[in-house]
Design a protein around this motif. Structure first.
Motif, short mmCIF file in Angstrom:
data_model
loop_
_atom_site.label_atom_id
_atom_site.label_comp_id
_atom_site.label_asym_id
_atom_site.label_seq_id
_atom_site.Cartn_x
_atom_site.Cartn_y
_atom_site.Cartn_z
N ARG A 33 0.83 -1.21 0.00
CA ARG A 33 0.00 0.00 0.00
C ARG A 33 0.86 1.25 0.00
NH1 ARG A 33 -4.76 1.74 4.19
NH2 ARG A 33 -5.04 3.78 3.29
N PHE A 34 1.93 1.24 0.81
CA PHE A 34 2.84 2.39 0.85
C PHE A 34 3.39 2.68 -0.54
CE2 PHE A 34 7.32 3.68 1.02
CZ PHE A 34 7.18 4.95 1.56
N ASP A 37 0.63 3.97 -2.88
CA ASP A 37 0.21 5.33 -2.54
C ASP A 37 1.26 6.38 -2.87
OD1 ASP A 37 -2.16 4.29 -1.55
OD2 ASP A 37 -1.71 4.71 0.56
N THR A 38 2.53 6.03 -2.68
CA THR A 38 3.58 7.05 -2.79
C THR A 38 4.39 6.98 -4.08
OG1 THR A 38 5.27 5.68 -1.71
CG2 THR A 38 3.87 7.07 -0.28
N VAL A 49 8.04 9.06 3.64
CA VAL A 49 7.35 8.34 4.71
C VAL A 49 6.53 9.31 5.55
CG1 VAL A 49 7.63 6.87 6.75
CG2 VAL A 49 9.09 6.50 4.74
N TRP A 52 3.43 10.40 3.68
CA TRP A 52 2.43 9.33 3.67
C TRP A 52 1.71 9.27 5.01
CZ3 TRP A 52 2.63 3.80 5.31
CH2 TRP A 52 1.58 3.06 4.79
N ARG A 53 2.49 9.37 6.09
CA ARG A 53 1.91 9.38 7.44
C ARG A 53 0.90 10.52 7.56
NH1 ARG A 53 6.00 11.56 10.91
NH2 ARG A 53 5.09 13.45 10.08
N LEU A 70 2.95 2.28 9.58
CA LEU A 70 4.33 2.78 9.61
C LEU A 70 5.30 1.73 10.14
CD1 LEU A 70 3.83 6.44 10.81
CD2 LEU A 70 4.50 5.67 8.52
N VAL A 73 6.61 -0.19 7.27
CA VAL A 73 7.57 0.58 6.46
C VAL A 73 8.90 0.72 7.19
CG1 VAL A 73 8.02 2.81 5.35
CG2 VAL A 73 5.73 1.81 5.25
#
Length: 81
Positions: A33-34, A37-38, A49, A52-53, A70, A73
């Protein structure tokens, strides 16, 4: 390197470290997902990071959910050190 290959390598690292199957699934899903999304590269920087947070928080995710995502990650970053 596409993110699916990165996630697979991370999954192997988690397995080698003897994480439970449920944790492996949770962490690999969060890492996928990270990346989705990024669009981050193999070695995401702190700014990516943090952004995203912040985006997860802005979307209304609870702090415990954000921290759980997190954690995956952060663990991934440990795996590539």
């Amino acid at each position: 390197m596409e993110y699916q290959k990165i996630v697979t390598q991370y999954e192997h690292w988690l397995t080698h470290r003897e994480y439970s199957p449920a944790t492996i699934q949770k962490y690999t899903r969060a890492l996928a997902r990270f990346f989705a999304d990024t669009g981050a590269g193999k070695t995401p920087d702190r700014e990516t990071v943090a952004a995203w947070r912040d985006s997860l928080t802005a979307k209304g995710y609870t702090p415990s959910t954000v921290n759980a995502l997190l954690a995956a990650v952060n663990d991934y970053q440990e795996s590539i050190d």
